[in-house]
Design a protein around this motif. Structure first.
Motif, mmCIF file in Angstrom:
data_model
loop_
_atom_site.group_PDB
_atom_site.id
_atom_site.type_symbol
_atom_site.label_atom_id
_atom_site.label_comp_id
_atom_site.label_asym_id
_atom_site.label_seq_id
_atom_site.Cartn_x
_atom_site.Cartn_y
_atom_site.Cartn_z
ATOM 1 N N TYR A 334 0.816 -1.044 -0.069
ATOM 2 C CA TYR A 334 -0.072 0.009 -0.067
ATOM 3 C C TYR A 334 0.846 1.230 0.106
ATOM 4 O O TYR A 334 0.523 2.275 -0.530
ATOM 5 C CB TYR A 334 -0.914 -0.074 1.188
ATOM 6 N N SER A 335 2.020 1.396 0.950
ATOM 7 C CA SER A 335 2.571 2.537 0.884
ATOM 8 C C SER A 335 3.663 2.578 -0.430
ATOM 9 O O SER A 335 3.950 3.552 -0.769
ATOM 10 C CB SER A 335 3.464 2.366 2.318
ATOM 11 N N GLU A 336 4.118 1.590 -0.914
ATOM 12 C CA GLU A 336 4.922 1.631 -2.068
ATOM 13 C C GLU A 336 4.222 2.189 -3.325
ATOM 14 O O GLU A 336 4.692 2.894 -4.200
ATOM 15 C CB GLU A 336 5.673 0.390 -2.215
ATOM 16 N N VAL A 337 3.136 1.462 -3.414
ATOM 17 C CA VAL A 337 2.212 1.887 -4.433
ATOM 18 C C VAL A 337 1.713 3.625 -4.427
ATOM 19 O O VAL A 337 1.971 4.335 -5.332
ATOM 20 C CB VAL A 337 1.013 1.257 -4.782
ATOM 21 N N GLY A 338 1.396 3.914 -3.114
ATOM 22 C CA GLY A 338 1.135 5.282 -2.858
ATOM 23 C C GLY A 338 -0.455 5.601 -3.468
ATOM 24 O O GLY A 338 -1.356 4.505 -3.502
ATOM 25 N N ASP A 339 -0.589 6.784 -3.367
ATOM 26 C CA ASP A 339 -2.074 7.393 -3.862
ATOM 27 C C ASP A 339 -2.591 6.992 -5.517
ATOM 28 O O ASP A 339 -1.859 6.994 -6.234
ATOM 29 C CB ASP A 339 -1.926 8.915 -4.007
ATOM 30 N N LEU A 340 -3.615 6.098 -5.234
ATOM 31 C CA LEU A 340 -4.016 5.487 -6.467
ATOM 32 C C LEU A 340 -4.554 6.231 -7.455
ATOM 33 O O LEU A 340 -4.906 6.086 -8.535
ATOM 34 C CB LEU A 340 -5.052 4.389 -5.977
ATOM 35 N N SER A 341 -4.711 7.463 -7.030
ATOM 36 C CA SER A 341 -5.233 8.516 -7.932
ATOM 37 C C SER A 341 -4.187 8.869 -9.137
ATOM 38 O O SER A 341 -4.517 9.519 -9.995
ATOM 39 C CB SER A 341 -5.735 9.877 -7.334
ATOM 40 N N ASN A 342 -3.004 8.556 -8.713
ATOM 41 C CA ASN A 342 -1.828 8.800 -9.925
ATOM 42 C C ASN A 342 -2.005 7.815 -10.912
ATOM 43 O O ASN A 342 -1.135 7.889 -11.895
ATOM 44 C CB ASN A 342 -0.557 8.651 -9.057
ATOM 45 N N PHE A 343 -2.785 6.714 -10.732
ATOM 46 C CA PHE A 343 -3.033 5.538 -11.797
ATOM 47 C C PHE A 343 -4.456 5.411 -12.210
ATOM 48 O O PHE A 343 -5.387 5.582 -11.574
ATOM 49 C CB PHE A 343 -2.876 4.199 -11.103
ATOM 50 N N GLU A 344 -4.268 5.202 -13.769
ATOM 51 C CA GLU A 344 -5.746 4.853 -14.289
ATOM 52 C C GLU A 344 -5.976 3.511 -14.341
ATOM 53 O O GLU A 344 -7.291 3.178 -14.441
ATOM 54 C CB GLU A 344 -5.667 5.642 -15.783
ATOM 55 N N HIS A 345 -5.161 2.727 -14.230
ATOM 56 C CA HIS A 345 -5.391 1.285 -14.496
ATOM 57 C C HIS A 345 -4.283 0.593 -13.859
ATOM 58 O O HIS A 345 -3.269 1.124 -13.542
ATOM 59 C CB HIS A 345 -5.601 0.736 -15.842
ATOM 60 N N ALA A 346 -4.332 -0.881 -13.516
ATOM 61 C CA ALA A 346 -3.401 -1.614 -12.553
ATOM 62 C C ALA A 346 -2.254 -1.912 -13.423
ATOM 63 O O ALA A 346 -1.089 -2.045 -12.711
ATOM 64 C CB ALA A 346 -4.009 -2.997 -12.172
ATOM 65 N N GLY A 347 -2.020 -1.842 -14.791
ATOM 66 C CA GLY A 347 -1.073 -1.967 -15.305
ATOM 67 C C GLY A 347 0.147 -0.964 -15.385
ATOM 68 O O GLY A 347 1.251 -1.199 -15.519
ATOM 69 N N GLN A 348 -0.405 0.227 -14.809
ATOM 70 C CA GLN A 348 0.634 1.361 -14.570
ATOM 71 C C GLN A 348 1.385 1.101 -13.256
ATOM 72 O O GLN A 348 2.621 1.364 -13.134
ATOM 73 C CB GLN A 348 -0.075 2.763 -14.334
ATOM 74 N N ILE A 349 0.574 0.298 -12.386
ATOM 75 C CA ILE A 349 1.247 -0.148 -11.215
ATOM 76 C C ILE A 349 2.339 -1.054 -11.429
ATOM 77 O O ILE A 349 3.486 -1.129 -10.833
ATOM 78 C CB ILE A 349 0.495 -0.559 -10.079
ATOM 79 N N ILE A 350 1.887 -2.029 -12.116
ATOM 80 C CA ILE A 350 2.648 -3.256 -12.779
ATOM 81 C C ILE A 350 3.962 -2.783 -13.355
ATOM 82 O O ILE A 350 5.235 -3.042 -13.044
ATOM 83 C CB ILE A 350 2.067 -4.217 -13.570
ATOM 84 N N LYS A 351 3.831 -1.561 -14.151
ATOM 85 C CA LYS A 351 5.091 -1.100 -14.817
ATOM 86 C C LYS A 351 5.919 -0.559 -13.591
ATOM 87 O O LYS A 351 7.171 -0.284 -13.765
ATOM 88 C CB LYS A 351 4.642 -0.216 -15.796
ATOM 89 N N LYS A 352 4.992 0.230 -12.698
ATOM 90 C CA LYS A 352 5.976 1.052 -11.604
ATOM 91 C C LYS A 352 6.739 -0.125 -10.957
ATOM 92 O O LYS A 352 7.909 0.362 -10.443
ATOM 93 C CB LYS A 352 5.124 1.842 -10.746
ATOM 94 N N ALA A 353 6.268 -1.183 -10.889
ATOM 95 C CA ALA A 353 7.082 -2.378 -10.050
ATOM 96 C C ALA A 353 8.222 -2.899 -10.979
ATOM 97 O O ALA A 353 9.207 -3.436 -10.192
ATOM 98 C CB ALA A 353 6.022 -3.415 -9.576
ATOM 99 N N GLY A 354 8.058 -2.655 -12.058
ATOM 100 C CA GLY A 354 9.130 -3.380 -13.185
ATOM 101 C C GLY A 354 8.815 -4.740 -13.441
ATOM 102 O O GLY A 354 9.565 -5.490 -13.703
#
Length: 469
Positions: A334-354
């Motif tokens: 939860y803390s590493e992902v941060g504010d979900l308003s910065n993302f439009e879809h889950a794929g952006q979080i996956i990319k953030k994680a590499g």
């Protein structure tokens, strides 16, 4: 899982998605001569800044400034003078994420209404490499940062704040303490090898078949630690008989079985270790290492208690409804992902994680997915892998997905990553819609699971938090 977690779609139509759309909107219709690019190279003591326009014409030569009220105020005045002189319409500020030194600068500039783009150090490295310049100086870094801003290659636009920042600080601190403890544990095992090798286990040979026998079921349990602390050498054990050890067990609530007591005496008698007098340095180091373990255990306990408290004050507590996801894992994600308003879809979080697979395609051929990119947040990437591993073992719903991947020949580690990515999609939907996990597992009991996971919170306090949300 009764509910189907849908993948949301991006509303932007730029080739670089949401970030590209935002940058386009900022620049469209504006004279690029009136766009200021401010690049800042952060360090512990010596911060440097350079200002140019969108075409790279330098308007403020690289200069040093202090990270204090006077330094930030002076920088602000210079930027405002340049803005007035060229009648600038937009100011883009970029700063390289160097350790933690950039954070104070970002916070102060944001308070002055500047929008600051945080740039990954790897991005500036690649920018220098792309310019075929293998030197590294402050001025070259400023040039690279400016080019990154112009090409809109920055990563984050905001520092984590509020509960996100609290959890990020606490979870990273805990992970650091856990790593320290792991190193001390290796040190203790090495010292015990030199002091009393068989304490960690001895071998019984029956015919030609060796069998390892351990003195204690848990080497780091209460009984084992007690003897390492007070009776670390065979001579200490042999100074007592069975009754003496049994009385010790009762006094200190060690709960030793008679078989363990006899085994302890047997191993002490049969040991080929050095005399106690000759391993005095090792015994001193062991004593110090055991003190470190106690200190680190207490630190970790305090941090975990605080992490649980903060997590339950956020929507991150929803993740605890997923079998296989505990308090620490939920808080870290939860803390590493941060504010979900910065993302439009889950794929952006996956990319953030590499953890997104690299697509290899050329010449109109179908192409294929290669290795994961590893171009994101390494802490988040490690958490995603850990989550995948945990879900494969403890989540009945998602275990079938893992098994399918394995049956198709997917390597175990790759299957963990794929399962971790699936978790990201589920977690994204849960957090966006503020819903708990739904399962097909008939033995699933939400409140029972909460009670097992919450070690420092009374259930009545948990009910109050839920009802207040």
């Amino acid at each position: 899982m009764g509910r189907k977690y849908k993948k949301s779609k991006s509303t932007s139509n730029h080739i670089r998605g949401k970030k590209g759309s935002q940058f386009r909107a900022e620049l469209r219709g504006i004279d690029l001569e009136k766009v200021l690019i401010v690049s800042i190279d952060a360090a512990k003591f010596y911060q440097k800044v350079m200002v140019c326009n969108y075409f790279g014409d330098v308007l403020l030569e690289p200069m040093f400034f202090g990270v204090n009220k006077k330094g930030i105020s002076s920088l602000h005045e210079k930027l405002q003078k340049i803005k007035a002189k060229v009648e600038a319409k937009r100011i883009f500020v970029g700063i390289e994420a160097t350790g933690h030194y950039y954070e104070d600068i970002v916070r102060e500039l944001e308070a002055l209404k500047y929008v600051v783009t945080i740039i990954n150090a790897a991005t500036t490295y690649e920018e220098r490499a792309g310019a075929l310049n293998w030197s590294k100086t402050d001025d070259l870094d400023l040039d690279a940062i400016a080019q990154v801003i112009i090409q809109n290659k920055g990563t984050e636009n905001k520092l984590p704040q509020g509960k996100y920042q609290e959890l990020l600080t606490l979870t990273r601190a805990r992970r650091n303490e856990v790593r320290k403890r792991s190193r001390v544990k290796v040190e203790i095992r090495t010292l015990m090898d030199k002091i009393w090798r068989e304490f960690q286990g001895h071998v019984l040979v029956n015919g030609n078949t060796p069998t390892k026998v351990e003195l204690f079921s848990d080497f780091w349990g209460k009984s084992s630690l007690f003897f390492m602390k007070h009776f670390p050498h065979p001579e200490d054990i042999l100074s007592m008989d069975e009754e003496g050890i049994r009385a010790l067990s009762v006094k200190h609530n060690l709960k030793l079985r008679d078989s363990t007591i006899r085994n302890l005496l047997y191993v002490a008698r049969e040991s080929l270790c050095k005399p106690k007098e000759t391993v005095r340095p090792e015994l001193l180091l062991l004593k110090m290492a055991l003190q470190n373990i106690e200190y680190l255990n207490e630190n970790i306990k305090v941090l975990e208690k605080e992490i649980e408290k903060v997590l339950l004050e956020t929507d991150g507590r929803l993740l605890l409804s997923i079998p296989g996801i505990g308090v620490i894992t939920a808080a870290e994600f939860y803390s590493e992902v941060g504010d979900l308003s910065n993302f439009e879809h889950a794929g952006q979080i996956i990319k953030k994680a590499g953890t997104n697979p690299i697509v290899i395609q050329s010449g109109g051929l179908q192409g294929f997915h290669g290795k994961i990119s590893k171009q994101g947040n390494k802490n988040l990437r490690f958490i995603v892998y850990t989550i995948g591993k945990s879900l494969a073992q403890h989540n009945k719903d998602l275990r079938s997905y893992y098994n399918k991947l394995r049956d198709r020949g997917k390597h175990q580690r790759k299957a963990y990553i794929a399962l971790g990515n699936k978790f990201i999609r589920i977690a994204f939907s849960m957090l966006k819609n503020r819903i708990v996990y739904e399962t097909k597992d008939e033995s699933y009991e939400y409140l029972k699971m909460m009670k097992e996971k919450l070690r420092h919170t009374k259930m009545k306090d948990f009910y109050q938090l839920i009802s207040a949300a």
